[in-house]
Scaffold this active site. Structure first.
Site, short mmCIF file in Angstrom:
data_model
loop_
_atom_site.label_atom_id
_atom_site.label_comp_id
_atom_site.label_asym_id
_atom_site.label_seq_id
_atom_site.Cartn_x
_atom_site.Cartn_y
_atom_site.Cartn_z
N CYS A 2 72.57 37.08 -18.27
CA CYS A 2 72.78 36.26 -19.46
C CYS A 2 74.28 36.24 -19.77
O CYS A 2 75.04 37.03 -19.23
CB CYS A 2 72.03 36.84 -20.64
SG CYS A 2 70.30 37.12 -20.27
N ARG A 27 76.69 31.48 -14.70
CA ARG A 27 75.88 32.68 -14.50
C ARG A 27 74.39 32.35 -14.46
O ARG A 27 73.57 33.23 -14.24
CB ARG A 27 76.13 33.68 -15.66
CG ARG A 27 77.53 34.21 -15.71
CD ARG A 27 77.80 34.87 -17.04
NE ARG A 27 77.11 36.15 -17.16
CZ ARG A 27 77.70 37.32 -17.01
NH1 ARG A 27 78.96 37.40 -16.73
NH2 ARG A 27 77.02 38.44 -17.15
N TRP A 75 69.13 34.00 -19.07
CA TRP A 75 68.51 33.93 -17.74
C TRP A 75 67.35 34.89 -17.86
O TRP A 75 67.52 36.11 -17.85
CB TRP A 75 69.54 34.36 -16.69
CG TRP A 75 69.02 34.51 -15.31
CD1 TRP A 75 68.65 35.68 -14.71
CD2 TRP A 75 68.85 33.50 -14.32
NE1 TRP A 75 68.25 35.45 -13.42
CE2 TRP A 75 68.37 34.12 -13.15
CE3 TRP A 75 69.05 32.12 -14.31
CZ2 TRP A 75 68.09 33.42 -11.99
CZ3 TRP A 75 68.77 31.43 -13.14
CH2 TRP A 75 68.30 32.08 -12.00
N ASN A 101 72.31 41.15 -23.41
CA ASN A 101 72.28 40.97 -21.96
C ASN A 101 71.82 42.31 -21.39
O ASN A 101 72.36 43.35 -21.76
CB ASN A 101 73.71 40.64 -21.49
CG ASN A 101 73.76 40.33 -20.02
OD1 ASN A 101 72.73 40.25 -19.37
ND2 ASN A 101 74.96 40.15 -19.51
N GLY A 102 70.80 42.32 -20.55
CA GLY A 102 70.32 43.58 -19.97
C GLY A 102 68.82 43.72 -20.12
O GLY A 102 68.14 42.75 -20.49
N GLU A 493 68.07 33.66 10.82
CA GLU A 493 68.84 33.53 9.58
C GLU A 493 70.34 33.46 9.87
O GLU A 493 71.06 32.68 9.25
CB GLU A 493 68.49 34.71 8.65
CG GLU A 493 69.26 34.80 7.35
CD GLU A 493 69.09 33.58 6.43
OE1 GLU A 493 68.25 32.70 6.71
OE2 GLU A 493 69.84 33.51 5.44
N LYS A 497 72.61 30.32 8.71
CA LYS A 497 73.80 30.48 7.85
C LYS A 497 75.01 29.81 8.49
O LYS A 497 75.74 29.08 7.85
CB LYS A 497 74.14 31.96 7.65
CG LYS A 497 73.47 32.77 6.62
CD LYS A 497 73.48 32.36 5.21
CE LYS A 497 72.49 31.28 4.93
NZ LYS A 497 71.27 31.62 4.30
N GLU A 500 74.71 25.87 8.62
CA GLU A 500 74.73 25.12 7.37
C GLU A 500 76.10 25.11 6.69
O GLU A 500 76.41 24.16 5.97
CB GLU A 500 73.64 25.60 6.39
CG GLU A 500 73.90 26.93 5.75
CD GLU A 500 72.80 27.34 4.79
OE1 GLU A 500 72.32 26.49 4.04
OE2 GLU A 500 72.42 28.53 4.81
N HIS A 516 63.69 31.95 29.16
CA HIS A 516 62.73 30.85 29.36
C HIS A 516 63.37 29.49 29.03
O HIS A 516 62.66 28.54 28.74
CB HIS A 516 61.48 31.08 28.50
CG HIS A 516 60.77 32.34 28.88
ND1 HIS A 516 60.02 32.46 30.02
CD2 HIS A 516 60.75 33.55 28.28
CE1 HIS A 516 59.54 33.69 30.10
NE2 HIS A 516 59.98 34.38 29.05
N LYS A 615 71.14 22.94 -3.74
CA LYS A 615 70.64 24.30 -3.97
C LYS A 615 69.14 24.31 -4.17
O LYS A 615 68.46 25.23 -3.80
CB LYS A 615 71.36 24.89 -5.19
CG LYS A 615 71.05 26.35 -5.45
CD LYS A 615 71.60 27.22 -4.35
CE LYS A 615 71.09 28.64 -4.41
NZ LYS A 615 71.18 29.31 -3.10
C1 F6R Z 1 69.64 28.26 3.32
C2 F6R Z 1 68.93 27.89 2.12
C3 F6R Z 1 67.71 27.04 2.25
C4 F6R Z 1 66.63 27.50 1.27
C5 F6R Z 1 65.44 26.55 1.29
C6 F6R Z 1 64.33 27.02 0.40
O1 F6R Z 1 70.73 29.09 3.02
O2 F6R Z 1 69.29 28.24 1.05
O3 F6R Z 1 67.25 27.04 3.55
O4 F6R Z 1 66.23 28.80 1.63
O5 F6R Z 1 65.87 25.28 0.88
O6 F6R Z 1 64.75 27.12 -0.91
P1 F6R Z 1 63.97 28.00 -1.95
O7 F6R Z 1 64.06 29.44 -1.52
O8 F6R Z 1 64.65 27.75 -3.25
O9 F6R Z 1 62.54 27.53 -1.94
#
Ligand code: F6R
Length: 620
Positions: A2, A27, A75, A101-102, A493, A497, A500, A516, A615
């Site tokens: 928060c 935040r 939050w 906050n906490g 993963e 990373k 992307e 293969h 996001k």
């Molecule tokens: C990769 C990334 C995406 C999310 C995916 C699912 O770094 O962030 O691949 O993992 O879009 O998103 P959530 O977890 O919000 O359902």
């Protein structure tokens, strides 16, 4: 996470508070609120769900005049993100308003005690308990607010940063902290009057003054209008001399905690984020793991024929690690599905299936649709989300939040490790109920899981030269990431990373699958990243490395501290501390996150907002 803002001085407080809230929106927020004492002596509280702009629309101009006020962006941790649960909270008499906050761990006990004394509560929050406790102490012990806060906090277990207004004394604000940060800005206005600013970090303060006092744990501060400095006392009743610091950072740097990007900040936040995730779920003394969702739906989990996990992207990778762990620990078959595929198939779902949705945002359209389909077919739904009160969290019958705080960088980092930890906690909690692990093994795993935040810290500190090394790989057009067992999802993963945020093509493969097909790609130009801890299938991974080496591929490996065999075969190594097989992903992913970050920044990419990505993927 928060955000708190406060002001007392001679200026109008409301604009300072609102601007401060906007500054703190990075935040994360689900609701916001403000409390002011007007020149007429009225104490007003306004709250709204959503963004700070929604709060601004609600506030009546006549109630937001005055030179003293506190404000908050929330939050959610206790209770849904709605207006009732939003801060500031008022005491029973209406004399006090408080922002927090906490997390107050013993709030249920305190609430029960206060209810016996006749106090009533309108919200589900631990914060309302705090404000009532302070009012109760003030009345019961006939003391001023400063003393009451100090005495009340002696009974509180947990973390807090708080700021409080008192209607009867519109010339003072009291604040305190333990565990959660709180900064006091000490400024002088254009006419030479002293003014105090309060912030959960310096972002709402920096444009007014660079002179700040960082309140220390267990300190309580009293800011009185026209006094030169705050009066500070600690819980042990000892007066403290305020220590003034000069801020050197820019506003932008501050929001990112001094890091150049949110992604790097979030990578470094992992130790603390995972401590919060584990906290309250692992009971150290009793060596127990308790998730309220499992306790409440014990029979469902005991009788589950199968678990199906639906997720996308990074969350799908964490789900795969969860599958390996839950199958091993709790002996329940687990299937991991791409939510986007699952929703358009006609999957067979039995009434005794449990469908788990894993999603950082809790808003991913495909994951939401997948669980809606599963619900129609009679499955029990469990959510593992980060964003409190998100659509998936609300659409599931039960669930566990990962509690890693807002993730702003588009590339998921701390949410990945938070999801893995939560899935491991879930596996342990079910195993405990089903007795599928010996007590000895259960305790070993619980102990080891608790050591993971420290081991991630170690990993971060011992791989600081990745930035220099990453420069050498900016020219690459392709990367291979290879791992076996628990480390196969880490390879996936690592590849995700890198691609992307750097836009370099990368593939993750189970190391043995390489021959293969993908091995045809290997030449002197192709970096191959092996996750090769000295555990499990170490010897087999060594053979896979040989195969690449003999085709002149460049070997980058993640190895256990002290390893020689793989290190000698590699062009570059990242070290991680030893841990059990099942927890290696939590450590091994960290250097891969850093590698992607540094390759991408060396190529000048916008790591926090890579092209074409969002996001929260709320469209299919
Ligand atoms: C990769 C990334 C995406 C999310 C995916 C699912 O770094 O962030 O691949 O993992 O879009 O998103 P959530 O977890 O919000 O359902």
């Amino acid at each position: 996470m928060c955000g708190i803002v406060g002001y007392i001085g001679e200026q109008q407080a409301y604009p300072v508070l609102i601007k401060g809230l906007h500054r703190l929106e990075y935040r994360g927020y689900d609701s916001a609120g403000v409390s002011m004492i007007t020149p007429q002596g009225d104490l007003h509280v306004y709250k709204a769900t959503g963004k700070v702009s929604a709060l601004e629309e609600k506030c009546a101009p006549e109630d937001t005049t005055g030179t003293i006020g506190i404000a908050h962006t929330r939050w959610a941790t206790h209770g849904e993100p709605n207006t009732v649960n939003a801060h500031p909270h008022r005491s029973e008499s209406g004399n006090l308003s408080l922002v927090h906050n906490g997390i107050i761990e013993n709030y249920k006990t305190l609430r029960a005690m206060l209810e016996k004394k006749g106090y009533s509560f309108s919200s589900e929050t631990d914060t309302e308990v705090l404000v009532q406790l302070i009012e109760f102490t003030q009345k019961n012990e006939k003391c001023d607010l400063f003393t009451a806060v100090q005495r009340a906090l002696k009974n509180v277990v947990g973390a807090y940063a708080i700021a409080i207004l008192e209607k009867e004394h519109p010339d003072r604000i009291v604040c305190a902290r333990k565990g959660s940060p709180l900064v006091i800005g000490v400024g002088t206005d254009a006419r030479g009057h002293r003014e105090f600013y309060i912030g959960s970090d310096a972002t709402p303060i920096i444009e007014y003054t660079n002179q700040v006092i960082y309140l220390k744990d267990e300190e309580i501060a009293l800011m009185t209008r026209n006094s030169d400095l705050p009066e500070i006392i600690n819980l042990a009743n000892v007066h403290q001399t305020p220590e003034m610091h000069t801020l050197q950072l820019s506003l932008d740097e501050l929001e990112k905690g001094g890091y150049p990007h949110f992604m790097l900040k979030e990578i470094w936040e992992q130790p603390n984020a995972l401590r919060t995730c584990i906290q309250g779920r692992v009971h150290v003394q009793a060596k127990d793991v308790r998730l309220s969702g499992i306790v409440e739906h014990r029979e469902k989990f005991l009788n589950a024929r199968r678990i199906i996990i639906c997720a996308c992207g990074t969350s799908w990778h964490s789900a795969l690690i969860g599958k390996y762990f839950i199958e091993e620990a709790a002996q329940i078959p687990v299937e991991v599905e791409y939510a986007s595929e699952f929703r358009y198939r006609n999957p067979v779902i039995y009434p005794d299936d449990i469908v788990i949705a894993v999603s950082q945002s809790g808003e991913t359209a495909d994951t939401l649709a997948a669980i809606q389909l599963a619900e129609q077919k009679g499955a029990f739904l469990y959510g593992i989300c980060n964003v409190i009160g998100s659509s998936i969290a609300r659409a599931t019958h039960s669930g566990t939040y990962i509690h890693v705080g807002p993730e702003i960088g588009v590339a998921s980092t701390k949410a990945f490790t938070g999801q893995v930890v939560t899935l491991c906690l879930l596996g342990l909690a079910i195993a405990k109920e089903k007795h599928t692990l010996s007590d000895e093994m259960f305790h070993l795993l619980v102990d080891e899981l608790q050591s993971i935040p420290d081991k991630i810290q170690w990993t971060l500190e011992h791989n600081q030269n990745i930035d220099q090394f990453a420069q050498m790989f900016t020219y690459c057009r392709n990367f291979l990431f290879l791992g076996r067992g628990y480390n196969y999802p880490v390879a996936l993963e690592g590849a995700l990373k890198l691609k992307e945020i750097s836009y370099i093509h990368a593939e993750g493969y189970p190391a043995a699958e390489m021959k293969h097909g993908p091995i045809a790609l290997v030449d002197g130009e192709m970096p191959c990243v092996f996750i090769a801890p000295k555990r499990g299938m170490y010897d087999k991974v060594v053979s896979n490395i040989q195969e690449i080496k003999s085709r002149k591929g460049k070997i980058i490996s993640v190895v256990t501290e002290g390893d020689k065999t793989v290190s000698d075969m590699s062009d570059y190594t990242f070290v991680i501390p030893d841990t059990r097989d099942c927890f290696v992903p939590l450590l091994a992913v960290v250097p891969l996150q850093l590698l992607s970050y540094y390759v991408a920044t060396a190529k000048g990419r916008n790591v926090d907002q890579p092209r074409n990505l969002a996001k929260s993927v709320t469209v299919e």
